[in-house]
Design an enzyme around this catalytic site. Structure first.
Site, PDB file in Angstrom:
ATOM      1  N   THR A 163     -44.686  47.382 101.575  1.00 12.39           N
ATOM      2  CA  THR A 163     -43.964  46.402 102.389  1.00 12.39           C
ATOM      3  C   THR A 163     -43.787  46.864 103.832  1.00 12.39           C
ATOM      4  O   THR A 163     -43.024  46.268 104.589  1.00 12.39           O
ATOM      5  CB  THR A 163     -42.579  46.132 101.789  1.00 12.39           C
ATOM      6  OG1 THR A 163     -41.836  47.373 101.749  1.00 12.39           O
ATOM      7  CG2 THR A 163     -42.682  45.576 100.381  1.00 12.39           C
ATOM      8  N   GLY A 198     -43.812  47.239 107.590  1.00 16.90           N
ATOM      9  CA  GLY A 198     -44.112  46.344 108.702  1.00 16.90           C
ATOM     10  C   GLY A 198     -43.620  44.927 108.537  1.00 16.90           C
ATOM     11  O   GLY A 198     -43.901  44.080 109.398  1.00 16.90           O
ATOM     12  N   THR A 199     -42.854  44.635 107.499  1.00 14.06           N
ATOM     13  CA  THR A 199     -42.424  43.252 107.285  1.00 14.06           C
ATOM     14  C   THR A 199     -41.527  42.750 108.415  1.00 14.06           C
ATOM     15  O   THR A 199     -41.663  41.611 108.867  1.00 14.06           O
ATOM     16  CB  THR A 199     -41.686  43.101 105.941  1.00 14.06           C
ATOM     17  OG1 THR A 199     -40.665  44.103 105.850  1.00 14.06           O
ATOM     18  CG2 THR A 199     -42.640  43.251 104.776  1.00 14.06           C
ATOM     19  N   GLY A 200     -40.587  43.586 108.871  1.00  8.51           N
ATOM     20  CA  GLY A 200     -39.672  43.141 109.926  1.00  8.51           C
ATOM     21  C   GLY A 200     -40.382  42.889 111.238  1.00  8.51           C
ATOM     22  O   GLY A 200     -40.148  41.867 111.896  1.00  8.51           O
ATOM     23  N   CYS A 201     -41.243  43.815 111.624  1.00  8.03           N
ATOM     24  CA  CYS A 201     -42.025  43.637 112.851  1.00  8.03           C
ATOM     25  C   CYS A 201     -42.874  42.376 112.761  1.00  8.03           C
ATOM     26  O   CYS A 201     -42.958  41.580 113.705  1.00  8.03           O
ATOM     27  CB  CYS A 201     -42.944  44.837 113.077  1.00  8.03           C
ATOM     28  SG  CYS A 201     -42.126  46.427 113.165  1.00  8.03           S
ATOM     29  N   LYS A 241     -31.620  38.892 107.590  1.00 10.96           N
ATOM     30  CA  LYS A 241     -32.670  39.107 106.597  1.00 10.96           C
ATOM     31  C   LYS A 241     -32.129  39.808 105.357  1.00 10.96           C
ATOM     32  O   LYS A 241     -31.322  40.724 105.458  1.00 10.96           O
ATOM     33  CB  LYS A 241     -33.807  39.932 107.211  1.00 10.96           C
ATOM     34  CG  LYS A 241     -34.458  39.265 108.416  1.00 10.96           C
ATOM     35  CD  LYS A 241     -35.577  40.101 108.999  1.00 10.96           C
ATOM     36  CE  LYS A 241     -35.078  41.428 109.543  1.00 10.96           C
ATOM     37  NZ  LYS A 241     -36.126  42.166 110.285  1.00 10.96           N
TER      38      LYS A 241
END
Length: 270
Positions: free
Chosen positions: A213, A215-218, A180
């Site tokens: 932003t 919580g984007t990875g979760c 990512k």
């Protein structure tokens, strides 16, 4: 797609709780619900956090995490699972063993080791266990820039370095790797690199100008798992998940005094 409540797919999240509701278990369950997937959970730790940061983390006993996984799988069953913050070596080893023992399919591993700002979140022994025991069972592995640096041993500051890292990390055993680019600079911010042993692809979406932003990875890993339960292949599930995260970023929530969460339920906001 016609929705049949009697045959709703089921996904499992194995992750920590975010008291602020922006990431972790809370984000995962909202993401599953958006995709009309029944969400189940195995809690690994409890955090006291808000939009300004984390003030406390308490790990659950590994035995408690195992009990939650067994309770869900042995009764309800799951079509996909994702892991988030596993926190320590004992929990990582226990989760990896149960993934294999319970024959949990379509595992998406978000290797929460380093924050997007570069702060290491788990110790070296935990990272080694993640690398040797959990990652080889992953259908999709979603490291951020700094996690990819640890897993590949490469310094990542260009697209070519992201591509090289994805190919090197693939050798750890995951079926596919998505490096990512959220932590990259300039035009590479938000550009991701996919490698599944055959296809090396650069995935781009619009850059969304927002500070909210959290919580984007979760959310991305949960959305991949949700789409896998719906029958999409690994690459399609990942592309659909990226589109979802982008839409949620476009509708991020300006709450709290710091970095707010993305808008998981954005259709309800309009």
């Amino acid at each position: 797609m016609t929705f049949n409540p009697a045959s709703v797919p089921v996904a499992l999240t194995i992750a920590g709780s975010d008291s602020g509701g922006g990431a972790g278990i809370q984000a995962d369950l909202r993401t599953f619900a958006f995709h009309r997937v029944h969400g189940t959970s195995a809690l690994t730790c409890i955090t006291a956090q808000n939009t300004l940061g984390v003030t406390r983390v308490d790990a659950l006993p590994a035995e408690a995490v195992v009990a939650q996984m067994q309770a869900v799988v042995q009764d309800i069953g799951v079509q996909a699972a994702k892991t988030g913050m596993l926190l320590n070596q004992e929990i990582i080893a226990a989760v990896a063993e149960q993934i294999k023992r319970l024959n949990i399919p379509n595992l998406v591993v978000d290797p929460v080791m380093v924050s997007r700002t570069g702060a290491q979140l788990i110790d070296d022994d935990a990272i080694a266990t993640l690398r040797s025991q959990l990652i080889p069972q992953a259908a999709v592995l979603t490291p951020n820039r700094y996690e990819a640096q640890i897993l590949s041993g490469l310094e990542i500051d260009t697209l070519e370095a992201m591509q090289a890292a994805a190919q090197r990390i693939y050798q750890l055993g995951a079926k596919a790797v998505l490096v990512k680019g959220g932590g990259m600079k300039g035009d590479l911010r938000g550009v991701d690199v996919w490698f599944d042993g055959k296809q090396l692809k650069t995935l781009t979406t619009e850059q969304v100008d927002t500070q909210n932003t959290h919580g984007t990875g979760c959310t991305l890993s949960a959305a991949i798992a949700a789409n896998l339960t719906l029958g999409h292949d690994l690459f399609s599930a990942t592309c659909l998940a990226k589109d979802y995260v982008t839409s949620a970023l476009c509708n991020a929530l300006n709450i709290g005094q710091g970095q707010g969460p993305i808008g998981h339920f954005f259709p309800l906001l309009t």
